[in-house]
Design a protein around this motif. Structure first.
Motif, short mmCIF file in Angstrom:
data_model
loop_
_atom_site.label_atom_id
_atom_site.label_comp_id
_atom_site.label_asym_id
_atom_site.label_seq_id
_atom_site.Cartn_x
_atom_site.Cartn_y
_atom_site.Cartn_z
N HIS A 176 0.75 -1.32 -0.05
CA HIS A 176 -0.28 -0.05 -0.02
C HIS A 176 0.83 1.38 -0.07
O HIS A 176 1.73 1.36 1.09
CB HIS A 176 -1.05 0.03 1.29
CG HIS A 176 -2.14 0.72 1.08
ND1 HIS A 176 -2.17 2.09 0.33
CD2 HIS A 176 -3.40 0.45 1.10
CE1 HIS A 176 -3.21 2.18 0.24
NE2 HIS A 176 -4.25 1.38 0.74
N TYR A 233 -10.53 -5.85 3.63
CA TYR A 233 -9.51 -5.19 4.37
C TYR A 233 -10.10 -5.19 5.93
O TYR A 233 -11.01 -4.51 6.28
CB TYR A 233 -9.13 -3.75 4.18
CG TYR A 233 -8.27 -3.25 4.89
CD1 TYR A 233 -6.74 -3.84 5.26
CD2 TYR A 233 -8.40 -2.23 5.72
CE1 TYR A 233 -5.90 -3.36 6.07
CE2 TYR A 233 -7.86 -1.67 6.63
CZ TYR A 233 -6.45 -1.98 6.70
OH TYR A 233 -5.53 -1.65 7.82
N GLN A 238 -2.24 -6.29 0.96
CA GLN A 238 -1.89 -4.86 0.70
C GLN A 238 -1.33 -4.17 1.68
O GLN A 238 -1.86 -3.00 2.13
CB GLN A 238 -3.39 -4.48 0.12
CG GLN A 238 -4.56 -4.77 1.07
CD GLN A 238 -5.64 -4.20 0.60
OE1 GLN A 238 -6.61 -3.39 0.93
NE2 GLN A 238 -6.45 -4.95 -0.28
N ALA A 239 -0.57 -4.76 2.49
CA ALA A 239 0.20 -4.15 3.67
C ALA A 239 0.89 -3.08 3.16
O ALA A 239 1.80 -3.04 2.11
CB ALA A 239 1.18 -5.11 4.47
N GLY A 240 1.11 -1.96 4.09
CA GLY A 240 1.81 -0.79 3.66
C GLY A 240 3.19 -0.21 4.52
O GLY A 240 4.11 -0.06 4.14
N SER A 241 2.48 -0.18 5.79
CA SER A 241 3.46 0.43 6.78
C SER A 241 4.77 -0.40 7.42
O SER A 241 5.70 0.27 7.89
CB SER A 241 2.60 0.57 8.20
OG SER A 241 1.56 1.45 7.91
N ARG A 253 -16.67 0.14 7.54
CA ARG A 253 -16.22 1.32 6.91
C ARG A 253 -16.91 1.11 5.30
O ARG A 253 -17.98 0.84 5.32
CB ARG A 253 -14.89 1.27 6.84
CG ARG A 253 -14.19 2.75 6.17
CD ARG A 253 -12.67 2.78 6.38
NE ARG A 253 -12.04 2.02 5.70
CZ ARG A 253 -10.49 2.03 5.65
NH1 ARG A 253 -9.75 2.83 6.51
NH2 ARG A 253 -9.98 1.13 4.79
N ALA A 296 -7.42 0.41 -3.47
CA ALA A 296 -8.22 -0.11 -2.35
C ALA A 296 -9.33 0.33 -1.60
O ALA A 296 -9.08 0.44 -0.69
CB ALA A 296 -7.13 -0.99 -1.48
N LYS A 312 -0.16 4.43 0.29
CA LYS A 312 -0.69 5.44 1.06
C LYS A 312 0.33 5.78 2.05
O LYS A 312 0.63 6.90 2.67
CB LYS A 312 -1.94 5.23 1.55
CG LYS A 312 -1.88 4.41 2.88
CD LYS A 312 -3.25 3.81 3.39
CE LYS A 312 -2.64 2.65 4.36
NZ LYS A 312 -2.22 3.09 5.84
N HIS A 346 2.60 0.55 14.65
CA HIS A 346 2.82 -1.00 14.13
C HIS A 346 3.73 -2.02 14.85
O HIS A 346 3.60 -3.03 14.66
CB HIS A 346 3.09 -1.01 12.48
CG HIS A 346 1.94 -0.11 11.65
ND1 HIS A 346 1.71 0.97 11.40
CD2 HIS A 346 0.73 -0.99 11.17
CE1 HIS A 346 0.38 0.96 10.72
NE2 HIS A 346 0.12 -0.09 10.60
N GLY A 394 -5.39 -7.56 4.10
CA GLY A 394 -4.32 -7.56 4.90
C GLY A 394 -3.70 -6.28 4.98
O GLY A 394 -3.59 -5.58 4.17
N GLY A 395 -3.06 -6.10 6.29
CA GLY A 395 -2.23 -5.28 6.36
C GLY A 395 -0.93 -5.40 7.30
O GLY A 395 -0.69 -6.69 7.35
N THR A 396 -0.09 -4.42 7.60
CA THR A 396 1.26 -4.84 8.33
C THR A 396 1.00 -5.85 9.63
O THR A 396 1.51 -6.74 10.04
CB THR A 396 1.90 -3.62 8.78
OG1 THR A 396 2.16 -2.91 7.42
CG2 THR A 396 3.10 -3.84 9.47
C1 LIG Z 1 -7.52 -0.64 2.51
C2 LIG Z 1 -6.32 -0.69 3.30
N1 LIG Z 1 -5.47 -1.72 3.00
C3 LIG Z 1 -4.36 -1.93 3.65
C4 LIG Z 1 -3.88 -1.15 4.67
C5 LIG Z 1 -2.60 -1.33 5.06
O1 LIG Z 1 -2.42 -1.19 6.39
P1 LIG Z 1 -0.74 -0.95 6.66
O2 LIG Z 1 -0.50 0.22 6.78
O3 LIG Z 1 -1.44 -1.34 8.61
O4 LIG Z 1 0.03 -2.06 6.49
C6 LIG Z 1 -4.82 -0.05 4.83
C7 LIG Z 1 -4.43 0.98 5.93
O5 LIG Z 1 -5.02 1.84 6.62
C8 LIG Z 1 -6.04 0.21 4.25
O6 LIG Z 1 -6.77 1.09 4.70
#
Ligand SMILES: Cc1ncc(COP(=O)(O)O)c(C=O)c1O
Length: 376
Positions: free
Chosen positions: A50, A180, A242-245, A150, A93, A52, A253, A224-226
């Motif tokens: 991700h 998510y 789709q993890a980002g952080s 959401r 996403a 963002k 995190h 999924g996320g981190t």
């Molecule tokens: C839709 C979606 N996917 C993935 C993530 C990624 O999460 P993280 O930054 O905790 O890895 C987020 C985080 O807010 C999210 O809103």
């Protein structure tokens, strides 16, 4: 950016910058990228980080070079910034709404593969009309609410209505489902997180199976996320993460999972010391505090408060910190910290080696650049 005044910092040490400054330790970020890529590769799953978190095409490129199949974004403008920089397999996403955003995304999709989350027929109609007008094809995943309350359809019946509509529309290509489980990231207890995450994925696959029973298969199931990356890696049916952080790590995190180091910090200057209380010149306008307070890195200190322009930390009497010194703060939450800055100071070997822009801040910078919107 030849005229960027930030570039004057290149060659300086990480502690010699105008503060507050956003520092990206590229050596550590590369290590985090490799750790996640290796984990997902061994699990046989696709990784679509991700963006963002960082809003930086340079980091997206490192992630793709390390094995990611593409990237995820939260907004159409982030997606367009990535496509413009040559990252060409994007999952937005999130739902994309609003005529200028939809039109811009449909046009950008001519230059890349784009998939968007949808949760209503009305949104699908808008995407379809824009894709037809632009001569492009937009891929879609139905977003399923798996417990966050959401975005996302609330039932398998609603998912089927959206999916049937998607497959009937010109300019739209059906690709699958997304669920998510963000509410699980808020569960600090690992055992409870695992249980909640399992329930969320069970619901997601009830929906996937309901669609399959109607002849609509999901080539992609993204989640999924981190905080749940290892659970996604171990899941038998989720196809991509789709993890980002994980690329930066932050206090929030870091409290959820081990294995990743702090690559993103905010450099602050000591404005004064009053006994054990040290006052820094970076407050909430310089470091994201969502979910957790920022914390000093590499020194013994605890964060006492974060005001608009100040952070107070408490240090032991023996601490040498004094007026004019610098301190690095790990963000409470990385993505909202990055969004406060226009530039990263890229650090390698302790020295600034480059300046990278933060793109599509507040979602709309790219809109302004493309003449699609205005910003005050
Ligand atoms: C839709 C979606 N996917 C993935 C993530 C990624 O999460 P993280 O930054 O905790 O890895 C987020 C985080 O807010 C999210 O809103």
């Amino acid at each position: 950016m030849p005229d960027d005044p930030y570039r004057a910092a290149i060659g300086r040490s990480r502690s010699e910058l105008e503060t507050p400054a956003l520092l990206l330790d590229l050596d550590i970020a590369r290590q985090n990228i490799a750790v996640m890529a290796g984990h997902m590769e061994r699990a046989g799953k696709s990784l679509r980080p991700h963006t963002k978190t960082h809003k930086a095409p340079q980091i997206a490129r490192l992630q793709v070079d390390a094995g990611a199949i593409g990237v995820s974004t939260a907004t159409a403008w982030e997606a367009i910034a990535m496509i413009d920089a040559g990252v060409d397999d994007i999952l937005v996403a999130n739902e994309v709404v609003g005529p200028s955003r939809i039109r811009a995304l449909a046009e950008a999709t001519r230059d890349g593969r784009v998939t968007v989350a949808v949760d209503s027929a009305a949104n699908l109609d808008d995407l379809s009309a824009a894709a037809v007008a632009a001569g492009s094809v937009i891929g879609v995943l139905v977003e399923v609410d798996v417990g966050m309350n959401r975005g996302g359809v609330r039932s398998k019946e609603e998912a089927l209505d959206v999916a049937r509509h998607a497959v009937s529309l010109p300019g739209i290509e059906w690709r699958g489902a997304m669920g998510y489980e963000g509410h699980c990231m808020l569960e600090p207890d690992r055992a409870l997180r695992v249980t909640k995450q399992g329930k969320a994925m069970t619901h997601l696959f009830e929906v996937v199976d309901h669609l399959a029973a109607d002849g609509i298969d999901c080539e992609i199931v993204s989640a999924g996320g981190t905080g749940t990356y290892d659970l996604i890696a171990a899941h038998p049916r989720v196809t991509e993460l789709q993890a980002g952080s994980y690329v930066f790590m932050d206090a929030f995190h870091g409290s959820l999972i081990p294995g990743f180091d702090v690559a993103l910090t905010v450099l602050a200057t000591v404005m004064g010391r009053h006994g054990d209380r040290v006052i820094l010149d970076a407050g909430r306008k310089g470091v994201g505090i969502d979910l957790m307070l920022p914390s000093p890195v590499g020194i013994e200190a605890t964060t006492a408060f974060v005001d608009e322009e100040h952070t107070g930390i408490d240090v032991p009497a023996s601490s040498p910190l004094r007026y004019g010194d610098t301190v690095e703060l790990m963000a409470g939450y990385g993505p909202t910290t990055v969004n406060l800055y226009g530039r990263y100071h890229v650090i390698e070997g302790g020295v600034v080696t480059d300046i990278w822009p933060v793109m599509a801040r507040y979602g709309s910078d790219t809109a302004v650049e493309k003449g699609a919107g205005t910003r005050v």
